[in-house]
Design an enzyme around this catalytic site. Sequence first.
Site, PDB file in Angstrom:
ATOM      1  N   ASP A 315     -19.733  22.262  32.374  1.00 28.22           N
ATOM      2  CA  ASP A 315     -19.277  21.998  31.004  1.00 28.22           C
ATOM      3  C   ASP A 315     -18.683  20.595  30.928  1.00 28.22           C
ATOM      4  O   ASP A 315     -17.467  20.425  30.793  1.00 28.22           O
ATOM      5  CB  ASP A 315     -18.238  23.052  30.587  1.00 28.22           C
ATOM      6  CG  ASP A 315     -17.795  22.875  29.143  1.00 28.22           C
ATOM      7  OD1 ASP A 315     -18.554  22.285  28.353  1.00 28.22           O
ATOM      8  OD2 ASP A 315     -16.684  23.334  28.806  1.00 28.22           O
ATOM      9  N   CYS A 355     -21.827  18.928  24.865  1.00 29.59           N
ATOM     10  CA  CYS A 355     -21.088  18.868  23.594  1.00 29.59           C
ATOM     11  C   CYS A 355     -21.350  17.545  22.894  1.00 29.59           C
ATOM     12  O   CYS A 355     -20.596  17.138  22.012  1.00 29.59           O
ATOM     13  CB  CYS A 355     -19.593  19.106  23.815  1.00 29.59           C
ATOM     14  SG  CYS A 355     -18.821  17.898  24.879  1.00 29.59           S
TER      15      CYS A 355
HETATM   16  N1  SAH Z   1     -14.795  23.918  30.572  1.00 32.73           N
HETATM   17  C1  SAH Z   1     -13.488  23.498  30.132  1.00 32.73           C
HETATM   18  C2  SAH Z   1     -13.541  22.210  29.323  1.00 32.73           C
HETATM   19  C3  SAH Z   1     -14.152  21.019  30.036  1.00 32.73           C
HETATM   20  S1  SAH Z   1     -13.722  19.475  29.335  1.00 32.73           S
HETATM   21  C4  SAH Z   1     -12.814  24.629  29.357  1.00 32.73           C
HETATM   22  O1  SAH Z   1     -13.489  25.600  28.961  1.00 32.73           O
HETATM   23  O2  SAH Z   1     -11.610  24.561  29.158  1.00 32.73           O
HETATM   24  C5  SAH Z   1     -14.369  18.301  30.439  1.00 32.73           C
HETATM   25  C6  SAH Z   1     -13.539  18.058  31.688  1.00 32.73           C
HETATM   26  O3  SAH Z   1     -14.292  17.186  32.521  1.00 32.73           O
HETATM   27  C7  SAH Z   1     -12.192  17.396  31.506  1.00 32.73           C
HETATM   28  O4  SAH Z   1     -11.210  18.213  32.062  1.00 32.73           O
HETATM   29  C8  SAH Z   1     -12.282  16.065  32.309  1.00 32.73           C
HETATM   30  O5  SAH Z   1     -11.096  15.779  33.027  1.00 32.73           O
HETATM   31  C9  SAH Z   1     -13.391  16.366  33.249  1.00 32.73           C
HETATM   32  N2  SAH Z   1     -14.194  15.234  33.746  1.00 32.73           N
HETATM   33  C10 SAH Z   1     -14.726  14.211  33.049  1.00 32.73           C
HETATM   34  N3  SAH Z   1     -15.524  13.462  33.827  1.00 32.73           N
HETATM   35  C11 SAH Z   1     -15.496  14.020  35.070  1.00 32.73           C
HETATM   36  C12 SAH Z   1     -16.138  13.720  36.321  1.00 32.73           C
HETATM   37  N4  SAH Z   1     -16.992  12.707  36.436  1.00 32.73           N
HETATM   38  N5  SAH Z   1     -15.874  14.520  37.358  1.00 32.73           N
HETATM   39  C13 SAH Z   1     -15.027  15.560  37.248  1.00 32.73           C
HETATM   40  N6  SAH Z   1     -14.421  15.905  36.095  1.00 32.73           N
HETATM   41  C14 SAH Z   1     -14.646  15.143  35.025  1.00 32.73           C
END
Ligand code: SAH
Length: 411
Positions: A315, A355
């Site tokens: 996600d 998204c």
């Molecule tokens: N699935 C979660 C929402 C995900 S939001 C829920 O249901 O609550 C996306 C997340 O990806 C964020 O927490 C952000 O910190 C993380 N993120 C963004 N880029 C990233 C990367 N390259 N590696 C790891 N995490 C990352």
Amino acid sequence: LTGARSGARPAAAGAARITLKAGKDRPVLRRHPWIYAAAIARVEGDPEPGAVVAVHDAQGRRLAWAGYSPASLLRARCWTFEPEAAPDADLVTARVRAAVARRAALGEHTDAVRLVFGEADGLPGLVADRYGDLLVVQFHAAALEPWRAPLLAALREASGCTRMLDRSDPSLREREGLTPSVEEGGTGGGRCQVREHGMLLEVDTRRGHKTGFYIDQRDNRHLLAQIVAGQVRAGRPPAVLNAFCYTGAFSVAAARAGAQRVRSVDSSADALALGERNASLNRSDAQMQWVCADVFAELRALREAGARFDVIVLDPPKFATNAHQVERAARAYKDINLGALRLLAPGGALLTFSCSGAVDAELFRKIVAGALADAGGDALVRGRLGAGADHPVSLSFPEGDYLKGLWLERC
Ligand code: SAH
């Protein structure tokens, strides 16, 4: 002229007007609420930011009423498409009440609900999320500014919330030429706890993403719990990978459903810390691992280590914020989906999401199919996923349909 037409409302009298270029009235005729600067031939009456303007076609016919935003390329957002019905405090109040009433049935499984979802609820640029008795609002359009007081009063009254926090994004407000908005109602905010399908989850409404929580993924977290429970019933408690886990809501759903172990990966140490706390608030026997890492690198490292998972959730954040970024985003989506498919055991489930509004469901399906072609083998689409029913999509405003996902079963 004033009041000459019976039923004309005060705001109509003397209102500024915008005239669309010839041929640029089609979206408005189809009730699309956005009017770009490039579609406007003339502006008369020197409207201020947020002012109600009458929208006319090139022949001078009034088509709609909109809120004006001189600083933004998205120059006006329509309030109504009835030439005689200019917006007023009664109209915005009625729309808030209708929006809250629309969500009445959702309260059974959760107290984290999106009560207002902008354009789909006829309230362009407004978001209002309920977390128990706390209401978190975002005012992201100049069109809303004149109506702030009646909107907040209606939200308070319709939701019954006793606390309120303004989490408007300063950069989105700046795009509309607006200053950061001040907090209303004083006492609200900070951390709060919500329940969702039996889980207890802590939300950081002040510092968390969006208004603190990904409310839109509720149904998909519940689906994950059902998939995990199915594997448990079959005598195979699954190993689960939750990539881009944020504060671990998918992880907790999997753990409570009987997962054997859950590996949660995110690049934010703060999000992971809250994830661990959320796990501790919910009883489970699952072995929980919290990994602070870049998911792209982690997927490769797991493959090199020969790791296998029975269920994977992908996600990621929005990889494309506009149409120009779609190609680069497509490569990133393909990369992580390929990485996940390579780690997925036969018969395993992948819940994969995008998204990015600029990546539509069909393109996303093709990207994932491309990843599968590289990974080899086959997969079944078991479900097409999206945001919950508190994120309605207006048929005239497809931009609201941003979250899409696939539930795949690896063959
Ligand atoms: N699935 C979660 C929402 C995900 S939001 C829920 O249901 O609550 C996306 C997340 O990806 C964020 O927490 C952000 O910190 C993380 N993120 C963004 N880029 C990233 C990367 N390259 N590696 C790891 N995490 C990352």
